[in-house]
Design a protein around this motif. Structure first.
Motif, PDB file in Angstrom:
ATOM      1  N   GLN A 146      45.289   1.076  11.021  1.00  0.00           N
ATOM      2  CA  GLN A 146      44.146   0.361  11.579  1.00  0.00           C
ATOM      3  C   GLN A 146      43.380   1.333  12.469  1.00  0.00           C
ATOM      4  O   GLN A 146      43.881   1.785  13.495  1.00  0.00           O
ATOM      5  N   LYS A 148      40.454   2.185  14.925  1.00  0.00           N
ATOM      6  CA  LYS A 148      39.551   1.532  15.862  1.00  0.00           C
ATOM      7  C   LYS A 148      38.195   2.253  15.887  1.00  0.00           C
ATOM      8  O   LYS A 148      38.124   3.461  15.668  1.00  0.00           O
ATOM      9  N   PRO A 149      37.123   1.504  16.152  1.00  0.00           N
ATOM     10  CA  PRO A 149      35.806   2.160  16.279  1.00  0.00           C
ATOM     11  C   PRO A 149      35.820   3.203  17.390  1.00  0.00           C
ATOM     12  O   PRO A 149      36.515   3.057  18.396  1.00  0.00           O
ATOM     13  N   SER A 209      29.231   2.961  10.164  1.00  0.00           N
ATOM     14  CA  SER A 209      30.591   2.392  10.017  1.00  0.00           C
ATOM     15  C   SER A 209      31.251   2.792   8.716  1.00  0.00           C
ATOM     16  O   SER A 209      32.229   2.176   8.304  1.00  0.00           O
ATOM     17  N   THR A 230      34.415   3.956  12.007  1.00  0.00           N
ATOM     18  CA  THR A 230      33.169   3.504  12.627  1.00  0.00           C
ATOM     19  C   THR A 230      32.911   4.342  13.877  1.00  0.00           C
ATOM     20  O   THR A 230      33.805   4.539  14.704  1.00  0.00           O
TER      21      THR A 230
END
Length: 1187
Positions: A146, A148-149, A209, A230
């Motif tokens: 996962q 993260k931005p 993104s 992103t």
């Protein structure tokens, strides 16, 4: 120890001896040869050492070998024998060692990973393949994560990590977006060698993104995708606006601009780094820096220059790449990152190592029994590799002892080998970075010689080129080859022959004498073999007339000529190329046997044309360039700038010059105000300029256009400029070509060339006419006129000088001050005649007249000269015929200028003349003076009127002649000269007779029969003999000759023919007589006899005194001459000046009586020759022509 050193020294000596004295035998690849020869195995094909296989396909491990007998194959896996028969999934191809492992049934390829080695053996030895490492390719999936931005402030650096899974081989990395479009890269944003994406500084447009890293695994052709990343880039302005909306606060971060930074390296991170690279591989050094503004990267090598041909800079100068690395590339490299705030450096220490590489790999060795040979295995590397020898796959130290074999480090020495010593030797060179393995066999053979070159081979070469005659042979021991030419009487040795070790005979410079039959003989201890070959030396192919550089105009035809000389036995083939490529497929291109024609040339036909003449042995080629020229295109974009009162700047853009440089530009103008529709040339400028400063005239409505000029011609005119108007002004110039002269005795006409509309400078053009009588009037009379080019002043005195001025003026003022010109009023007829006229007679044909000039006032005009009227009143000879007794028509001579005397030529001798003199001006002539009489003295007579034969016999002729028409005095006698003429027109001796004046006939005796004679007769006076009359006559034939001719002379047709000839001759004589006597009121021949040509009379001095005229003549005959001197008369000589003669001609007169003819310029000698050339043959001569 001493024994080992002694053995080593002997081996070194032997090795030196072998290296300089023996040559290994090469076995040819001819199947017929190989079929009967024993040969140890040789590996011919094998898989690569590092063999990565695709798990979806069968595994194929190659191993091919040859040998006699054919070898058998076996394998080891991880050093243990691999029993192929025990694994059903593994098969070995027939007569091959290649393994095929079938994994299509679901078996995993990784079960067969390992180190494989192939062995090929027969009864003569064993060969080994390389160690082949089998590994399965892998393309693992990305671990799920996962991401993260990422939030980053504008201007700060950023690194997006890719970190792909480890694959075999490593994947290829690239960054794309959701639309599978590659992300744009630049000096600011770029991908590193490790696949990460580096931002030297981020900008707001970097926010997105879909930053996606892709990994492509080449063996499986699969692509793995990382989760999208992103990135959000924020700046202080956006934060301030947000805080203002929520907290009612402003400038939380202030309004200061982005803070700039010096460069800092992102990769490498330390100040110093090291890099190891192997020889022959690619060296890639990388430096990526962050900073604001974006830094620039540069590279240097501290210890030397970068290799230009092997070095490249990639990834916007961030990567230094050097291919084919060598030990020389080791050293210290500096990369520098720099922006306007400063710079930073990084040092990379590069060391170059090397896995083993061959310096000299061992080669197969074929020896005859008792021969000596060497196997050498030399390899380089860093560190230096160790050398290990194997025999038939077994370490050599564990192999059976062989007294003929000695091993010394990288060399094996064979001495006096024996049959059965054949084996395969392996050399293994190893260091920590790799190994090399090479097989080389020793094959002991005993074979008689064989010549392998085909029998009766014919070699064809071009003269002066080298010739190579092959004699490929095989035998063991190696055969010795000798050569013979034509017969086997003597062996070929020495110059010009070169003998190669492989048996080839070379003739470095072949000539025609070297053509013929050659025999090569191969010998060794076991036998002999021979072969015959033939050499033919041919003439070279040469282009003797080559195409020339052509410059042609478009739509014209062009011909390139290409004539060749070649050996008659060779057939040449002509090929034409355009710009080193084929000719266009166009019917306009016509290729003949010796030329290339291009019809209607276009610009696309420009280029270099090459004529290539090929034969089976050689070729010759030559090139020529074609340039297509044309008139230039019209200039465009005309522009007027910098306007002035009388000037303007004109600029333009040249058109295409079409291969012919523009030499100049022609600038034209149209004046819409004064001459609309007419273009006039204004100025020219060189072809290198594209502007001109134009000088203009006032009161003109200009339009300009430009034409370009090259060697071909003028371009079309450009489009005209807009109308450019100049303001009016006073005239800059006055009328030209001003004249003032009277047309009547009481007026003065003033005329001028009017100004043009362009010269007028303004409206209302007029002319101010000013005049006054010179030296009489002080004030000027004036009159202003318009639209005229002349003005008449009436009531003037006769022929008086006037001062005249003409000035231009218009509505804006007067022109410049005009110059004064002098003119005269009209003339009137003179009122006085010349006085005191008297004559001095110079000789029989020339007189000089004198007079007193008329006063200038009596002339009443501009004096033109004096006119003398004269005429012959009568001849003084008593026997003058009636036709010559009347007065001759009046003749005129003009003497220009203010003269007081003049000469009258062309007078008749022994005659009385009258004359008068008048003055004349531009209006006409005045009254005549009183007539004055004078007479001329005797002269030489004219030619006798005729000369004919009245009686002709065998040896005598009777001649008759007539007195001359122009006696020019009292005749004192005649002179008759004659000479014989034979059939070849050669003249005999001249004879001369002097006869009294009253005789007109004579009979000449004692002449030769049937002989032509030429007669000359002239009359003479006290002044001497005149011109002669010339004829040819012949005596008649004797009786015997006449009797032989009677059968012809009595024929009717012959008599008729002779009569016709006689009639034609008579008509010709009449015509000639008429032409000779044609003239005015008196015969021209009289003047020729009586008048001397004054133009050829030399002048003694300029005081108008005259020398004596000589009347003496030389009548001595010239022996053997066809034209006797007695038939000529010398001219009268005078020292008169031509200025003293009046203006006149040859005896013809104008209607007003003036003498306009030119007195005859032909001498008396000319007259005699002309008469002789036009002389018609007599009937007697015609008769003689048939004898």
């Amino acid at each position: 120890m001493l024994m080992m050193d002694s053995l080593r020294n002997r081996c070194l000596v032997l090795l030196f001896f072998l290296g300089s004295a023996t040559t290994a035998l090469e076995v040819p690849l001819d199947p017929k040869i190989l079929e009967g020869l024993p040969q140890p195995p040789t590996i011919t094909h094998q898989s690569p050492k590092d063999y990565i296989v695709d798990p979806r396909e069968n595994i194929v491990i190659h191993c091919e070998a040859r040998g006699k007998p054919h070898p058998s194959f076996s394998w080891t896996r991880n050093g243990i024998h691999f029993d192929v028969d025990k694994d059903a999934k593994v098969i070995m191809k027939p007569r091959s060692g290649t393994l095929v492992i079938d994994i299509s049934g679901g078996e995993k390829a990784e079960a067969y990973e390992g180190v494989y080695q192939c062995t090929a053996r027969n009864e003569h030895g064993t060969a080994l393949s390389n160690n082949i490492i089998i590994r399965q390719s892998r393309s693992p999936l990305w671990s799920k994560e996962q991401i993260k931005p990422i939030f980053v402030q504008e201007g700060m650096p950023l690194v997006l990590r890719c970190q792909p899974p480890a694959g075999l081989p490593p994947p290829i990395i690239f960054w794309m977006d959701n639309n599978f479009q590659r992300l744009p890269q630049s000096r600011r944003v770029s991908q590193g060698l490790n696949g990460d994406l580096y931002f030297s500084n981020v900008m707001t447009e970097d926010s997105r993104s879909d930053y996606i890293c892709y990994a492509r695994f080449p063996h499986t052709q699969t692509i793995q995708q990382k989760q999208p990343i992103t990135v959000r880039v924020f700046n202080t302005d956006a934060i301030n606006e947000t805080m203002e909306a929520y907290l009612n606060d402003t400038d939380l971060f202030g309004d200061e601009p982005l803070e700039e930074r010096q460069p800092v390296f992102l990769v490498p991170s330390d100040f110093v780094s090291a890099k190891l690279v192997l020889r022959g591989q690619v060296l890639e050094l990388e430096c990526i820096a962050e900073g604001l503004p974006t830094p620039e990267i540069s590279w240097i090598k501290v210890s030397g220059e970068l290799p230009a041909k092997r070095t490249s800079f990639q990834n916007f100068e961030k990567t230094l790449r050097i291919v084919h690395v060598s030990e020389a590339d080791a050293g210290e490299y500096h990369c520098t990152a720099k922006n306007r705030l400063g710079s930073t450096h990084h040092i990379i220490h590069v060391s170059v190592k090397a896995s083993p590489y061959w310096i000299s790999a061992p080669q197969n060795l074929v020896l005859a029994p008792l021969e000596t040979g060497v196997l050498t295995c030399r390899a380089g590397g860093n560190p230096k590799p160790t050398i290990a020898w194997f025999m038939n796959g077994v370490p050599i130290e564990n192999s059976p002892e062989d007294s003929s074999r000695t091993v010394e480090d990288d060399t094996i020495i064979f001495t006096e080998v024996q049959t059965g010593s054949s084996a395969v030797y392996q050399c293994n060179a190893t260091n920590e970075y790799g190994y090399l393995l090479s097989n080389a066999f020793l094959n002991v053979l005993a074979e008689p010689p064989r010549v392998l070159t085909p029998l009766n081979t014919v070699y064809q070469v071009i003269m002066d080129k080298p010739a190579f005659l092959n004699c490929v042979s095989f035998g063991s021991p190696i055969p010795r080859v000798t050569w013979f030419k034509d017969s086997r009487s003597s062996i070929l040795v020495g110059d010009p022959y070169v003998f190669h070790d492989n048996g080839t005979l070379e003739i470095p410079v072949a000539r025609v004498v070297h053509s013929g039959k050659y025999t090569c003989v191969a010998r060794n201890s076991l036998g002999i073999s021979e072969n015959h070959v033939y050499l033919e030396v041919k003439e070279p192919t040469r282009i003797v007339k080559q195409p020339e550089y052509m410059v042609v105009q478009r739509n014209s035809d062009v011909v390139f000529v290409c004539k060749v000389k070649h050996d008659p036995s060779l057939i040449p083939t002509m090929i034409w190329l355009k710009d080193n490529g084929e000719l266009p497929d166009d019917e306009r291109f016509i290729v003949d046997s010796e030329s290339l024609t291009i019809r209607e040339v276009t610009e696309n036909d420009e280029g270099t044309y090459t004529c290539i003449m090929n034969t089976t042995l050689d070729q010759d080629s030559v090139s020529a360039k074609l340039s297509v020229v044309e008139k230039p295109d019209a200039p465009t974009d005309l522009e007027l700038t910098d306007p002035g009162v009388r000037s303007v700047q004109l600029s333009w853009i040249p058109g295409d010059e079409h291969n012919s440089p523009i030499k100049k530009f022609l600038i034209q103008y149209e004046d819409a105000l004064h001459s609309s529709g007419t273009w006039n040339n204004l100025t020219e400028v060189p072809g290198t300029k594209t502007m001109a400063h134009l000088k203009l005239s006032p009161y003109v409505h200009y339009s300009f256009r430009v034409l370009a000029v090259n060697d071909v011609g003028y371009s079309l005119p450009s489009l005209p400029t807009h109308v450019y108007k100049t303001k009016p002004a006073a005239p800059d110039e006055n009328p030209s070509d001003i004249k003032a002269m009277g047309m009547e005795h009481s007026n003065l006409v003033i005329s001028w060339k009017p100004l043009t509309g362009l010269q007028s400078n303004g409206p209302g053009l007029q002319y101010n006419i000013m005049w006054r009588q010179m030296d009489v009037d002080k004030d000027w009379n004036s009159e202003t006129v318009a639209n005229v080019s002349k003005f008449v002043v009436a009531g003037t005195p006769t022929f008086v000088p006037y001062e005249v001025k003409v000035q231009a003026l218009n509505d804006y003022g007067n022109g410049p001050k005009p110059p004064i010109i002098i003119g005269y009023s009209g003339e009137d007829l003179p009122v006085s005649a010349p006085e005191n006229v008297w004559v001095r007679v110079q000789n029989s044909t020339l007189a000089e007249v004198h007079w007193e000039p008329v006063p200038a006032k009596a002339v009443r005009g501009r004096l033109q000269g004096y006119r003398v009227y004269y005429w012959k009143e009568r001849s003084l000879h008593r026997h003058t015929t009636h036709s010559h007794a009347h007065h001759m028509e009046q003749q005129t001579l003009n003497f220009t200028g203010n003269r007081s005397h003049g000469k009258i030529p062309g007078l008749h001798p022994y005659s009385i003349y009258l004359l008068n003199v008048r003055v004349f001006n531009g209006r006409g002539e005045g009254p005549a003076s009183s007539s004055l009489s004078f007479k001329t003295p005797e002269g030489v007579p004219g030619r006798p009127a005729f000369l004919r034969v009245t009686n002709s016999n065998l040896d005598s002729l009777t001649l008759e002649w007539g007195p001359p028409h122009e006696r020019n005095g009292h005749l004192t006698g005649y002179i008759l000269t004659y000479q014989s003429v034979n059939n070849t027109n050669e003249f005999g001796q001249l004879k001369e007779l002097v006869l009294p004046p009253n005789e007109t006939s004579i009979t000449l005796h004692n002449l030769k029969y049937s002989m032509r004679y030429k007669f000359y007769i002239s009359a003479k006076t006290l002044k001497g003999p005149g011109s002669s009359t010339t004829e040819e006559f012949a005596t008649i034939m004797d009786g015997a000759m006449a009797s032989r001719q009677v059968d012809i002379a009595t024929q009717g047709w012959f008599i008729g023919l002779m009569c016709a000839i006689a009639l034609l001759i008579l008509i010709l004589l009449i015509v000639c007589f008429i032409k000779r006597n044609k003239g005015g009121k008196y015969p021209v021949k009289e003047k020729e006899a009586a008048h001397a040509d004054p133009e050829v009379q030399p002048m003694k001095d300029d005081d108008i005194t005259f020398g004596e005229y000589s009347d003496n003549e030389d009548h001595k005959p010239l022996k053997g001459s066809r034209t006797p001197s007695s038939g000529t008369v010398k001219r009268d000589e005078s020292d008169d000046s031509l200025v003293d003669y009046g203006e006149g001609g040859d005896g013809q007169f104008n209607e007003d009586g003036s003498f306009i003819g030119q007195y005859s310029g032909k001498t008396e000698r000319d007259g005699v020759q002309a008469h002789e050339s036009s002389e018609a043959p007599s009937p007697v001569n015609a008769m003689n022509s048939f004898v």
